[in-house]
Motif scaffolding. Structure first.
Motif, PDB file in Angstrom:
ATOM      1  N   ALA B  30       0.836  -1.434  -0.090  1.00 20.38           N
ATOM      2  CA  ALA B  30      -0.061  -0.137  -0.044  1.00 20.38           C
ATOM      3  C   ALA B  30       0.846   1.275   0.012  1.00 20.38           C
ATOM      4  N   CYS B  31       2.059   0.983   0.262  1.00 20.67           N
ATOM      5  CA  CYS B  31       2.962   2.375   0.506  1.00 20.67           C
ATOM      6  C   CYS B  31       3.362   3.135  -0.806  1.00 20.67           C
ATOM      7  N   TYR B  32       2.717   4.266  -1.185  1.00 21.02           N
ATOM      8  CA  TYR B  32       2.943   4.907  -2.321  1.00 21.02           C
ATOM      9  C   TYR B  32       4.191   5.992  -2.077  1.00 21.02           C
ATOM     10  N   GLN B  33       4.991   5.777  -1.309  1.00 22.76           N
ATOM     11  CA  GLN B  33       6.307   6.604  -1.051  1.00 22.76           C
ATOM     12  C   GLN B  33       5.869   8.421  -1.063  1.00 22.76           C
ATOM     13  N   CYS B  34       5.150   8.505  -0.176  1.00 27.82           N
ATOM     14  CA  CYS B  34       4.675  10.035   0.223  1.00 27.82           C
ATOM     15  C   CYS B  34       6.030  10.436   1.171  1.00 27.82           C
ATOM     16  N   ARG B  35       6.544   9.603   1.851  1.00 27.01           N
ATOM     17  CA  ARG B  35       7.571   9.903   3.017  1.00 27.01           C
ATOM     18  C   ARG B  35       6.994  10.950   3.988  1.00 27.01           C
ATOM     19  N   ARG B  36       5.755  10.653   4.520  1.00 25.82           N
ATOM     20  CA  ARG B  36       5.548  11.283   5.557  1.00 25.82           C
ATOM     21  C   ARG B  36       6.053  10.482   6.927  1.00 25.82           C
ATOM     22  N   CYS B  37       6.413   9.387   6.830  1.00 26.91           N
ATOM     23  CA  CYS B  37       6.978   8.541   7.711  1.00 26.91           C
ATOM     24  C   CYS B  37       8.490   9.124   7.855  1.00 26.91           C
ATOM     25  N   ALA B  38       9.245   9.556   6.730  1.00 23.39           N
ATOM     26  CA  ALA B  38      10.614   9.910   6.861  1.00 23.39           C
ATOM     27  C   ALA B  38      10.905  11.483   7.380  1.00 23.39           C
ATOM     28  N   PRO B  51      11.867   4.947   6.694  1.00 24.29           N
ATOM     29  CA  PRO B  51      11.099   3.990   6.619  1.00 24.29           C
ATOM     30  C   PRO B  51      10.526   3.835   5.346  1.00 24.29           C
ATOM     31  N   ASP B  52      10.424   4.800   4.459  1.00 17.82           N
ATOM     32  CA  ASP B  52       9.840   4.610   2.979  1.00 17.82           C
ATOM     33  C   ASP B  52      11.091   3.896   2.040  1.00 17.82           C
ATOM     34  N   ARG B  53      12.351   3.930   2.417  1.00 23.54           N
ATOM     35  CA  ARG B  53      13.316   3.324   1.685  1.00 23.54           C
ATOM     36  C   ARG B  53      13.362   2.111   2.183  1.00 23.54           C
ATOM     37  N   LEU B  54      13.362   1.841   3.323  1.00 19.83           N
ATOM     38  CA  LEU B  54      13.102   0.393   3.760  1.00 19.83           C
ATOM     39  C   LEU B  54      12.187  -0.413   3.071  1.00 19.83           C
ATOM     40  N   ILE B  55      11.030   0.174   2.967  1.00 21.54           N
ATOM     41  CA  ILE B  55       9.907  -0.483   2.305  1.00 21.54           C
ATOM     42  C   ILE B  55      10.338  -0.850   0.804  1.00 21.54           C
ATOM     43  N   ARG B  56      10.780   0.192   0.233  1.00 22.25           N
ATOM     44  CA  ARG B  56      10.954   0.083  -1.226  1.00 22.25           C
ATOM     45  C   ARG B  56      12.056  -1.310  -1.264  1.00 22.25           C
ATOM     46  N   ARG B  84       1.567   8.435  11.353  1.00 26.05           N
ATOM     47  CA  ARG B  84       1.384   9.488  10.513  1.00 26.05           C
ATOM     48  C   ARG B  84       1.088   8.864   9.175  1.00 26.05           C
ATOM     49  N   CYS B  85       1.373   7.623   9.064  1.00 28.28           N
ATOM     50  CA  CYS B  85       1.144   7.004   7.654  1.00 28.28           C
ATOM     51  C   CYS B  85      -0.208   6.944   7.088  1.00 28.28           C
ATOM     52  N   PRO B  86      -0.417   7.577   5.935  1.00 30.59           N
ATOM     53  CA  PRO B  86      -1.931   7.535   5.370  1.00 30.59           C
ATOM     54  C   PRO B  86      -2.310   6.080   4.969  1.00 30.59           C
ATOM     55  N   ASN B  87      -1.421   5.128   4.890  1.00 34.96           N
ATOM     56  CA  ASN B  87      -1.812   3.846   4.748  1.00 34.96           C
ATOM     57  C   ASN B  87      -1.493   2.800   5.660  1.00 34.96           C
ATOM     58  N   ASN B  88      -1.440   3.486   7.013  1.00 36.41           N
ATOM     59  CA  ASN B  88      -1.591   2.648   8.208  1.00 36.41           C
ATOM     60  C   ASN B  88      -0.124   1.647   8.255  1.00 36.41           C
TER      61      ASN B  88
END
Ligand code: SF4
Ligand code: SF4
Ligand code: SF4
Ligand code: SF4
Lengths: 292, 200
Positions: B30-38, B51-56, B84-88
């Motif tokens: 579900a991750c769309y790389q918006c980077r709110r997590c980062a 976090p976004d990079r890790l998921i990638r 904060r992740c919009p996709n939980n």
């Protein structure tokens, strides 16, 4: 006297024993007896989560069984880490009957029903709102400008669930302290992480995180920090001098447990509450504000 | 970040992604790389991998990099990213999973001190049913010291000992050092849970 089940956790039985003492004193004064659950075990904290998924749920589950056996309807858990782990365990088991049966098979006191798991704020905030807290106060916390520090685990959980306060800008501690006449400051690091056990195993990282917390609190004109979690309190108290030196932050702020401030307003004896056992002196400010 | 980010192998990706998704319970796709997590990750600046990079990395099937990066070890489980992740997506659950996978593969942890700390904590709580600060720290310090001495890091060991001794002394002065040993009666019950955990 109302009775509530009570889980102190390891911290309140060792380095933060003062918090155990104060919680009991303050709650007592509010007509609440904290009944410590029999033979509880460590909840496993973050270490269990990082090493084993089953234990992370099973260890707090045993305590939930013990709490249920008291027949009381609510359990108070002052440590945020224990509180979070116990709540997560309860919610996970509610969704996974297989896991629940498997854990129950090992327990002498089984998990059944769902006892309400509360932080101390969940008990104190309604009493602040109803005026009950202010009615017990004999002194106003005039001149006290706390930066309320929530840390991570009071409002952020690893699973989806209802949080009893605002997640990004919680107000529970502010509500309680305002009811007693204090003037909490607005600040940006109230839910930032202090680094937790990184203070022991990854010191550079945790000191950097703590330096940001101190810098902002000082810049906002706070004259103390306030916490409800013994782990948060310990870190920002015990390491403050070292971090201050390393990052050039000159002012040091006492780090109170919220119970110490409520206790002071109730006229409870600070020495009996062990306020003299802090790393950054916490008696001085109370004296200055005529709260001793 | 290494150049391996550019490689994509369907088979490797599918198996790694499936394993991490199942074990962490997080829907990585579900991750769309918006980077709110980062933006909120307190250790991101230091770890490089956010976090976004890790998921990638996981989605691309790079098992090696996914397990061997600083975020996996330095994540402080503050749950900011997931809140904060919009996709939980709760990255702390993912780093927990990767740490366990790394342990199972007997890979050398990137930050042995952090791994040893958690294992010392668990050894101590298993033994007594409660966490004993002194026992856990002793196990941890001994493990770390032996390891570092064998690598010739004498100065690091001495600094560490001095630092710990200073804290212990401070704690003693403030009556915060608890020398009694708390143990529970039903230790066998707790140990049974530890035994059961092994089989899972
Ligand atoms: S989180 Fe800490 S204080 Fe709470 S029970 Fe576990 S070790 Fe003990
Ligand atoms: S602020 Fe620190 S001690 Fe408090 S919950 Fe976060 S990591 Fe734990
Ligand atoms: S916030 Fe969520 S969706 Fe956005 S990059 Fe991070 S994990 Fe992906
Ligand atoms: S939980 Fe870990 S990855 Fe997520 S924001 Fe906190 S430190 Fe970063």
């Amino acid at each position: 006297m109302t009775q509530l089940a009570y889980y102190p956790g390891c911290s309140l039985h060792s380095s933060s024993e003062l918090y155990d003492v104060q919680c009991k004193m303050v709650f007592n004064n509010l007509g609440i007896e904290l009944k410590e659950i029999e033979d509880w075990n460590c909840c496993g904290a973050t270490a269990a989560a990082k090493t084993n998924d089953f234990l992370a749920v099973a260890l707090p589950a045993r305590n939930l069984g013990l709490a249920t056996a008291t027949g009381l309807s609510e359990i108070v858990i002052p440590c945020s880490s224990c509180y979070s782990r116990t709540l997560v365990s309860q919610k996970t088991l509610a969704k996974d009957p297989g896991l629940r049966d498997s854990i129950n098979a090992e327990l002498s006191q089984k998990i059944k029903g769902d006892i309400k798991v509360s932080s101390i704020l969940e008990i104190l905030v309604p009493k602040a709102r109803s005026g009950e807290l202010a009615a017990k106060a004999v002194k106003k916390l005039d001149g006290l400008k706390p930066a309320c520090y929530y840390g991570c685990l009071l409002t952020r959980f690893p699973i989806d669930m209802d949080v009893p306060d605002n997640v990004e800008n919680p107000q529970g501690m502010e509500t309680v302290l305002k009811a007693l006449g204090a003037a909490p400051v607005d600040w940006s690091y109230k839910t930032d992480c202090c680094g937790a056990s990184a203070s022991v195993n990854d010191a550079d990282q945790s000191q950097l995180l703590m330096s940001r917390i101190f810098t902002d609190a000082v810049a906002r004109g706070a004259n103390c920090l306030v916490a409800t979690c013994p782990l948060c309190q310990f870190n920002v108290d015990a390491y403050q001098a070292e971090v201050g030196k390393k990052f050039g932050i000159e002012k040091q702020l006492p780090v109170y447990f919220i119970t110490e401030l409520i206790g002071a307003s109730m006229g409870l004896d600070p020495v009996e509450m062990q306020v003299d056992r802090h790393f950054v002196d916490a008696m001085g400010l109370l004296k200055e504000l005529n709260l001793l | 970040m290494s150049s391996s980010v550019l490689k994509y192998e369907t088979a490797a990706s599918t198996s790694l992604l499936a394993e991490v998704t199942r074990r962490s319970g997080q829907n990585l796709q579900a991750c769309y790389q918006c980077r709110r997590c980062a933006a909120g990750c307190p250790v991101g600046e230091e770890t490089g991998v956010t976090p976004d990079r890790l998921i990638r990395l996981i989605v691309l099937g790079d098992r090696e990099e996914a397990v061997n990066n600083l975020l996996v070890w330095k994540c402080v489980a503050c749950y900011t990213c997931g809140t904060r992740c919009p996709n939980n997506i709760q990255t702390a659950r993912i780093t927990e999973t990767l740490k366990q996978m790394s342990k199972e593969a007997h890979a050398k942890p990137l930050t042995p001190r952090i791994a040893d700390f958690h294992s010392a904590f668990m050894t101590s709580t298993r033994h007594l049913g409660r966490f004993n600060e002194i026992e856990a720290l002793a196990i941890y310090e001994t493990k770390t010291a032996i390891k570092e001495l064998s690598q010739g890091k004498v100065k690091a060991v001495i600094d560490e000992m001095i630092g710990q001794a200073r804290l212990a002394l401070d704690m003693m002065k403030k009556k915060r050092l608890h020398l009694g040993v708390d143990r529970i009666k039903a230790r066998s019950e707790v140990q049974a849970l530890y035994e059961k955990a092994k089989g899972r």
